[in-house]
Design a protein around this motif. Structure first.
Motif, PDB file in Angstrom:
ATOM      1  N   HIS B 500       0.830  -1.209   0.000  1.00  9.04           N
ATOM      2  CA  HIS B 500       0.000   0.000   0.000  1.00  9.04           C
ATOM      3  C   HIS B 500       0.856   1.247   0.000  1.00  9.04           C
ATOM      4  CE1 HIS B 500      -3.477  -2.390   0.921  1.00  9.04           C
ATOM      5  NE2 HIS B 500      -2.786  -3.000   1.852  1.00  9.04           N
ATOM      6  N   GLU B 501       0.204   2.361  -0.095  1.00 12.40           N
ATOM      7  CA  GLU B 501       0.852   3.637   0.150  1.00 12.40           C
ATOM      8  C   GLU B 501       1.275   3.686   1.618  1.00 12.40           C
ATOM      9  OE1 GLU B 501       1.784   6.154  -1.816  1.00 12.40           O
ATOM     10  OE2 GLU B 501       1.272   4.672  -3.349  1.00 12.40           O
ATOM     11  N   ALA B 502       2.298   4.492   1.905  1.00 10.44           N
ATOM     12  CA  ALA B 502       2.805   4.519   3.280  1.00 10.44           C
ATOM     13  C   ALA B 502       2.391   5.773   4.044  1.00 10.44           C
ATOM     14  CB  ALA B 502       4.326   4.391   3.275  1.00 10.44           C
ATOM     15  N   ASP B 503       1.826   6.765   3.361  1.00 12.00           N
ATOM     16  CA  ASP B 503       1.541   8.028   4.054  1.00 12.00           C
ATOM     17  C   ASP B 503       0.509   7.848   5.173  1.00 12.00           C
ATOM     18  OD1 ASP B 503      -0.391   7.523   2.150  1.00 12.00           O
ATOM     19  OD2 ASP B 503      -0.157   9.421   1.067  1.00 12.00           O
ATOM     20  N   VAL B 504      -0.508   7.040   4.896  1.00  9.19           N
ATOM     21  CA  VAL B 504      -1.541   6.851   5.905  1.00  9.19           C
ATOM     22  C   VAL B 504      -0.985   6.092   7.119  1.00  9.19           C
ATOM     23  CG1 VAL B 504      -2.538   4.731   4.990  1.00  9.19           C
ATOM     24  CG2 VAL B 504      -3.998   6.329   6.176  1.00  9.19           C
ATOM     25  N   THR B 505       0.003   5.206   6.874  1.00 11.65           N
ATOM     26  CA  THR B 505       0.627   4.458   7.972  1.00 11.65           C
ATOM     27  C   THR B 505       1.368   5.394   8.917  1.00 11.65           C
ATOM     28  OG1 THR B 505       0.947   2.633   6.444  1.00 11.65           O
ATOM     29  CG2 THR B 505       2.170   2.539   8.501  1.00 11.65           C
ATOM     30  N   VAL B 506       2.074   6.347   8.340  1.00  7.79           N
ATOM     31  CA  VAL B 506       2.821   7.299   9.159  1.00  7.79           C
ATOM     32  C   VAL B 506       1.862   8.056  10.076  1.00  7.79           C
ATOM     33  CG1 VAL B 506       4.228   9.401   9.091  1.00  7.79           C
ATOM     34  CG2 VAL B 506       4.695   7.518   7.498  1.00  7.79           C
ATOM     35  N   LEU B 507       0.761   8.470   9.506  1.00  9.21           N
ATOM     36  CA  LEU B 507      -0.244   9.204  10.273  1.00  9.21           C
ATOM     37  C   LEU B 507      -0.836   8.337  11.390  1.00  9.21           C
ATOM     38  CD1 LEU B 507      -1.090  12.029   9.894  1.00  9.21           C
ATOM     39  CD2 LEU B 507      -2.916  11.265   8.395  1.00  9.21           C
ATOM     40  N   GLU B 508      -1.102   7.088  11.036  1.00  8.61           N
ATOM     41  CA  GLU B 508      -1.637   6.152  12.027  1.00  8.61           C
ATOM     42  C   GLU B 508      -0.669   6.037  13.198  1.00  8.61           C
ATOM     43  OE1 GLU B 508      -2.607   2.288  10.316  1.00  8.61           O
ATOM     44  OE2 GLU B 508      -2.565   1.390  12.319  1.00  8.61           O
ATOM     45  N   GLY B 509       0.623   6.015  12.884  1.00  8.75           N
ATOM     46  CA  GLY B 509       1.654   5.921  13.909  1.00  8.75           C
ATOM     47  C   GLY B 509       1.651   7.122  14.842  1.00  8.75           C
ATOM     48  N   ILE B 510       1.449   8.309  14.259  1.00  8.82           N
ATOM     49  CA  ILE B 510       1.429   9.529  15.077  1.00  8.82           C
ATOM     50  C   ILE B 510       0.222   9.513  16.012  1.00  8.82           C
ATOM     51  CG2 ILE B 510       1.194  12.044  15.013  1.00  8.82           C
ATOM     52  CD1 ILE B 510       2.595  11.850  12.218  1.00  8.82           C
ATOM     53  N   LEU B 511      -0.930   9.161  15.470  1.00  6.31           N
ATOM     54  CA  LEU B 511      -2.146   9.172  16.282  1.00  6.31           C
ATOM     55  C   LEU B 511      -2.103   8.078  17.349  1.00  6.31           C
ATOM     56  CD1 LEU B 511      -4.805   9.792  13.471  1.00  6.31           C
ATOM     57  CD2 LEU B 511      -3.745  11.468  14.996  1.00  6.31           C
ATOM     58  N   ALA B 512      -1.482   6.940  17.008  1.00  6.54           N
ATOM     59  CA  ALA B 512      -1.445   5.812  17.941  1.00  6.54           C
ATOM     60  C   ALA B 512      -0.636   6.153  19.185  1.00  6.54           C
ATOM     61  CB  ALA B 512      -0.872   4.578  17.259  1.00  6.54           C
ATOM     62  N   ARG B 513       0.520   6.782  18.981  1.00  5.74           N
ATOM     63  CA  ARG B 513       1.373   7.070  20.143  1.00  5.74           C
ATOM     64  C   ARG B 513       1.372   8.569  20.474  1.00  5.74           C
ATOM     65  NH1 ARG B 513       7.066   4.046  19.534  1.00  5.74           N
ATOM     66  NH2 ARG B 513       6.912   4.839  17.394  1.00  5.74           N
ATOM     67  N   GLY B 514       0.334   9.247  20.006  1.00  5.13           N
ATOM     68  CA  GLY B 514       0.270  10.693  20.202  1.00  5.13           C
ATOM     69  C   GLY B 514      -0.057  11.094  21.627  1.00  5.13           C
ATOM     70  N   ASP B 515       0.149  12.373  21.916  1.00  4.89           N
ATOM     71  CA  ASP B 515      -0.205  12.924  23.221  1.00  4.89           C
ATOM     72  C   ASP B 515      -1.297  13.979  23.018  1.00  4.89           C
ATOM     73  OD1 ASP B 515       1.127  15.010  22.060  1.00  4.89           O
ATOM     74  OD2 ASP B 515       2.984  14.703  23.186  1.00  4.89           O
ATOM     75  N   ARG B 516      -1.576  14.735  24.064  1.00  2.74           N
ATOM     76  CA  ARG B 516      -2.652  15.716  23.963  1.00  2.74           C
ATOM     77  C   ARG B 516      -2.402  16.788  22.901  1.00  2.74           C
ATOM     78  NH1 ARG B 516      -5.566  16.813  29.830  1.00  2.74           N
ATOM     79  NH2 ARG B 516      -6.087  14.633  30.184  1.00  2.74           N
ATOM     80  N   LYS B 517      -1.108  17.035  22.611  1.00  2.00           N
ATOM     81  CA  LYS B 517      -0.793  18.086  21.641  1.00  2.00           C
ATOM     82  C   LYS B 517      -1.294  17.759  20.241  1.00  2.00           C
ATOM     83  CE  LYS B 517       3.423  17.785  23.382  1.00  2.00           C
ATOM     84  NZ  LYS B 517       4.883  17.829  23.477  1.00  2.00           N
ATOM     85  N   VAL B 518      -1.474  16.463  19.984  1.00  2.00           N
ATOM     86  CA  VAL B 518      -1.884  16.038  18.647  1.00  2.00           C
ATOM     87  C   VAL B 518      -3.368  16.377  18.375  1.00  2.00           C
ATOM     88  CG1 VAL B 518      -2.171  13.987  17.173  1.00  2.00           C
ATOM     89  CG2 VAL B 518      -0.124  14.239  18.556  1.00  2.00           C
ATOM     90  N   GLY B 519      -4.135  16.565  19.434  1.00  2.00           N
ATOM     91  CA  GLY B 519      -5.559  16.881  19.275  1.00  2.00           C
ATOM     92  C   GLY B 519      -5.802  18.070  18.357  1.00  2.00           C
ATOM     93  N   ALA B 520      -4.957  19.096  18.494  1.00  2.00           N
ATOM     94  CA  ALA B 520      -5.123  20.300  17.679  1.00  2.00           C
ATOM     95  C   ALA B 520      -4.976  19.992  16.194  1.00  2.00           C
ATOM     96  CB  ALA B 520      -4.097  21.349  18.109  1.00  2.00           C
TER      97      ALA B 520
END
Lengths: 234, 624
Positions: B500-520
């Motif tokens: 597959h494309e990898a861009d969506v995976t990178v995003l999934e990774g950020i959201l998975a291990r994200g903190d409160r700052k990612v909410g914005a």
């Protein structure tokens, strides 16, 4: 034995398409525990066929399907068991055993009754009934119909058997089935074009009342409801 | 007659109007005047996906078993209807009553995957509920989240009033009772939230302060009131046999993705694959008893009329009485035209025998999930599947008449080398060779091997939660290596490769291990028009990139950064039973390429035994 089932479809279930109605009845028959026959082979399917698919957005008091069963309870019990498990918007009306030599519903469909009703606020301007009368007195009603090979001009007038206007709508008995299937929407489109009235497809509701077989001879029609071919099971 | 929130005109102008009308067989209708609590249960994706989810069916059945609660369903309106609802300001409605969600007491949202986060905001927005919990008043429902992504709720913290951490069967009634009392008392919204926070498993994000080090990592997370616990404990059912399960699941009119009876035979997994979040979150493994499952199968088939039944679990082969159950189903279903589907089965003599009975061999394919190409890397990820297992299983299957094999792998795993990647191609080749060892007159044409790779995303509460994640370029380079190596193989014409494309995976990774700052960033992306991100035709990576830019959030901080062993993670305040010390041990063992035995071979002391049920309390022996 072959059974002809008549049902009605109303309310929001008009948004369920034909294939989903088929799947709905397959499940309903299993829920009702009816002893339907399956085809042979690795993935057996129920022996079931519908008379005439009803378009999305249409309601009906006269839909039919034929099924084959190994055994059947009385018509009354079969109806009770099916209606027990129906979703609101579907109701089974009759369960008739067909004679052994009868043809399937789909192949005998010859005509159908429709009731068209304008939605509140969408009734065409005054005098539309008179225009409709004039329209139907034409010798020919030519419409362009898209076919697989392109466009074809058809005369649909001979396919309109009966009609009547009333305050809010139109009653139609028209040809249906595999030879000439006239959809009321097509007729209304032609009427709109001819009369110059604004009648978009969303301005009226279409309700099928009944589907008929033709038992007439010598080129004369004698329409009988599809359920007349069978007998109730006592 | 049943009412409809949408006019005929709208319903006729959109795709699949049946998604929005409700009224399905077994859907629950109640008199809204006679209930105390109206609960809108939402799966934030399109109807066909949401209706396939077992968890909601379980909770729907559980809530509606109480006379004082009416639980209804809500799904995400597809983009066509979304547009109309915004233009005409039609509030989002629940399917059963067609009433606006904003008039409900609760809006529960199950959070099953990261890429539905913008749809959560869509649900709130269309419901005309303020996106931020802080903007809500007593006029609004309480918005509560649950499901696997709630185990790191921090990126979504500001959008939810509460999160339920764990399995819904255990604490929801307590929360509902509390709500009824609170409603009568007329106390403030904050009062309810504080009281709710005192219920085990309930997390109220607004009752915690988070502070950060200068490098952006978390310094502390502190409760601001005594009701909020320092640690929120995962809730788990201890006896799976004696709990809620829907005997009459709702049957959709249109074809759902999972359009069959689903029988959950067990929850949890003994395997301990180190990349697998579900394998850790749902520990310990708990089974349902065979007689109960048999009865459920019978009743559910009779009440739904489905023509297919599927077993659900993370690893069906580990269910001790699987043989008995499957042969029962074959007896019970075969004569009634009901198909049996058996996902997640280990390929062996038994499963091949069963599959030959329940499937058309010519049409079906075998599935193996080695996840890594080499034995070395399979040891790193603790996937106890050897090359011998795969080749033996494939060989038996080929002799049984199968000729199609699907293989699933991950790319970007910790310690992965070029050789490991090439071994994916080589393993496929060995399987193909196995097929061509069969004499020509006994073969049925060519064999077809489909290799699929997904990109590895490190997830919270796994031994790999410390792992560095690859960049988009690194992921794609890895896929090209596999693709190139497959083309070098002798039997390349029998091997097909998908990635597959990898861009969506990178995003999934950020959201998975994200903190409160990612909410914005999530909010910004939503405002820019991101929606249905898990649907490739809708995914707009460019808008997401703009959102990160606009919020000044560095993506690499969440993905490629190396994490120290003692780093405080955003999800550390949750206790899932499996201890951080165990995960740490497992991470070290992974790097040492050491395999850890599964729960039945021996207990490794992960910590899940605190739940007083399941495999931990079978007769097991301690690893010396």
């Amino acid at each position: 034995m072959n059974i002809r089932v008549k049902f009605r479809k109303y309310g929001t279930l008009k948004f369920i398409g034909h294939l989903d109605v088929m799947r709905y009845f397959q499940k309903a028959i299993r829920r009702a525990g009816l002893d339907i026959c399956y085809s042979e082979g690795f993935s057996p399917h129920m022996i079931m066929s519908f008379a005439s698919p009803l378009g999305v957005g249409l309601t009906s008091d006269g839909e039919y399907m034929d099924i084959r069963v190994n055994t059947s309870p009385s018509s009354g019990e079969a109806l009770a068991r099916l209606n027990e498990t129906m979703a609101e918007g579907m109701e089974v009306l009759s369960w008739k055993q067909l004679p052994a030599d009868s043809k399937n519903a789909m192949s005998v469909v010859a005509a159908a009754d429709y009731e068209l009703r304008f939605r509140p606020g969408y009734r065409p301007e005054e005098g539309w009934q008179e225009k409709f009368r004039k329209f139907l007195s034409l010798d020919q009603i030519l419409v362009d119909k898209k076919t697989k090979k392109g466009q074809k001009t058809l005369d649909i007038r001979p396919w309109i058997y009966q009609w009547e206007t009333n305050g809010d709508g139109i009653f139609l008995q028209v040809s249906a089935g595999s030879v000439h299937n006239l959809k009321p929407e097509l007729l209304m489109q032609a009427f709109g074009l001819w009369s110059g009235l604004e009648i978009p497809p969303s301005s009226f509701l279409v309700h099928r009342k009944e589907i008929y077989a033709d038992q007439g001879t010598d080129g004369r029609h004698r329409f009988v409801p599809l359920e007349a071919a069978g007998e109730d099971i006592e | 007659m049943k009412k409809s929130a949408l006019s005929d005109e709208i319903l006729l102008s959109i795709q699949q109007p049946a998604r929005y009308i409700g009224g399905e067989v077994n859907a629950c209708r109640k008199d809204k005047e006679k209930v105390d609590i109206r609960f809108a249960m939402c799966f934030p994706d399109v109807y066909e996906i949401g209706m396939s989810h077992l968890g909601i069916q379980i909770l729907y059945d559980m809530f509606n078993s109480r006379e004082d609660i009416w639980c209804e369903r809500v799904y995400a309106p597809w983009t066509d209807l979304d547009k109309i609802m915004r233009e005409q300001k039609i509030p989002l409605f629940a399917l059963e009553s067609q009433d606006p969600v904003k008039d409900f007491d609760f809006l529960g949202i199950t959070i099953q995957y990261e890429m539905c986060y913008t749809n959560i905001l869509q649900i709130l927005d269309l419901s005309q509920i303020p996106l931020e919990a802080s903007g809500r008043t007593k006029e609004h429902p309480f918005v509560i989240g649950g499901g696997p992504c709630a185990y790191n709720p921090e990126p979504l913290a500001e959008f939810f009033d509460l999160f339920y951490i764990g399995e819904g069967e255990t604490q929801y009634f307590r929360l509902m009772d509390l709500y009824k009392e609170w409603k009568k008392s007329g106390a403030s919204r904050e009062t309810f939230l504080k009281q709710a926070a005192a219920i085990e498993g309930i997390y109220v994000p607004s009752l915690y302060d988070v502070s950060y080090h200068t490098d952006g990592t978390i310094a502390s997370m502190t409760p601001i009131c005594p009701e909020a616990p320092k640690k929120v404990k995962k809730q788990a059912v201890s006896n799976m046999t004696d709990t809620f399960y829907p005997e009459k699941p709702v049957v959709p009119f249109i074809r759902a993705t999972q359009d069959r009876v689903v029988l959950e035979i067990q929850r949890g997994c003994i395997r301990g694959c180190r990349f697998c979040q579900a394998g850790m979150l749902y520990r310990p493994l708990r089974e349902r008893s065979l007689p109960v499952l048999k009865e459920y199968a019978r009743k559910m088939l009779a009440n739904t009329g489905y023509d297919e039944i599927s077993l659900s679990s993370l690893s069906s082969s580990d269910y001790p009485k699987l043989k008995e159950l499957v042969y029962f189903l074959i007896d019970e279903c075969g004569s009634k035209g009901v198909n049996i589907s058996l996902p997640s089965l280990r390929i062996d003599t038994f499963s091949l025998d069963v599959m030959s009975k329940v499937q058309d061999i010519k049409k079906s394919s075998l599935t193996f999930a080695p996840e890594a190409g080499s034995q070395r890397l399979r040891d790193v990820i603790n996937k106890g599947l050897t090359e011998e297992d795969i080749l033996t299983g494939a060989g038996q299957a080929f002799e049984g008449g199968w000729n199609r094999v699907k293989l699933y792998f991950m790319l970007g795993l910790p310690t992965e080398t070029e050789e490991d990647r090439k071994d994916i191609a080589r393993l496929a080749e060995k399987i193909a060779e196995k097929y061509y060892e069969i004499p020509k007159d006994k073969r049925t044409g060519k064999c077809q091997i489909v290799v699929s790779t997904s990109f590895f995303v490190p997830k919270p509460f796994t031994p790999f939660q410390w792992a560095r994640m690859c960049t988009q370029e690194e992921f794609l380079d890895r896929a090209y290596v596999v693709n190139h190596e497959i083309k070098e193989q002798l039997n390349r014409k029998s091997i097909k490769y998908n990635w597959h494309e990898a861009d969506v995976t990178v995003l999934e990774g950020i959201l998975a291990r994200g903190d409160r700052k990612v909410g914005a960033v999530i909010k910004k992306a939503y405002e820019k028009g991101c929606l249905f991100d898990s649907w490739s035709e809708n995914f707009r990576n460019d808008l997401w990139m703009e959102a990160f830019e606009a919020c000044g959030i560095d993506m690499d901080f969440y993905t490629t950064r190396e994490r120290a062993m003692d780093e405080k993670f955003p999800w550390d305040f949750i206790e899932i039973g499996v201890s951080r010390a165990f995960l740490e041990r497992e991470w070290k063992r992974a790097l040492e390429e050491k395999v850890t035995p599964n729960c039945r071979q021996g207990c490794s002391g992960c910590g899940a035994s605190v739940y007083q049920g399941g495999v931990c309390h079978e007769h097991t022996r301690q690893v010396p």
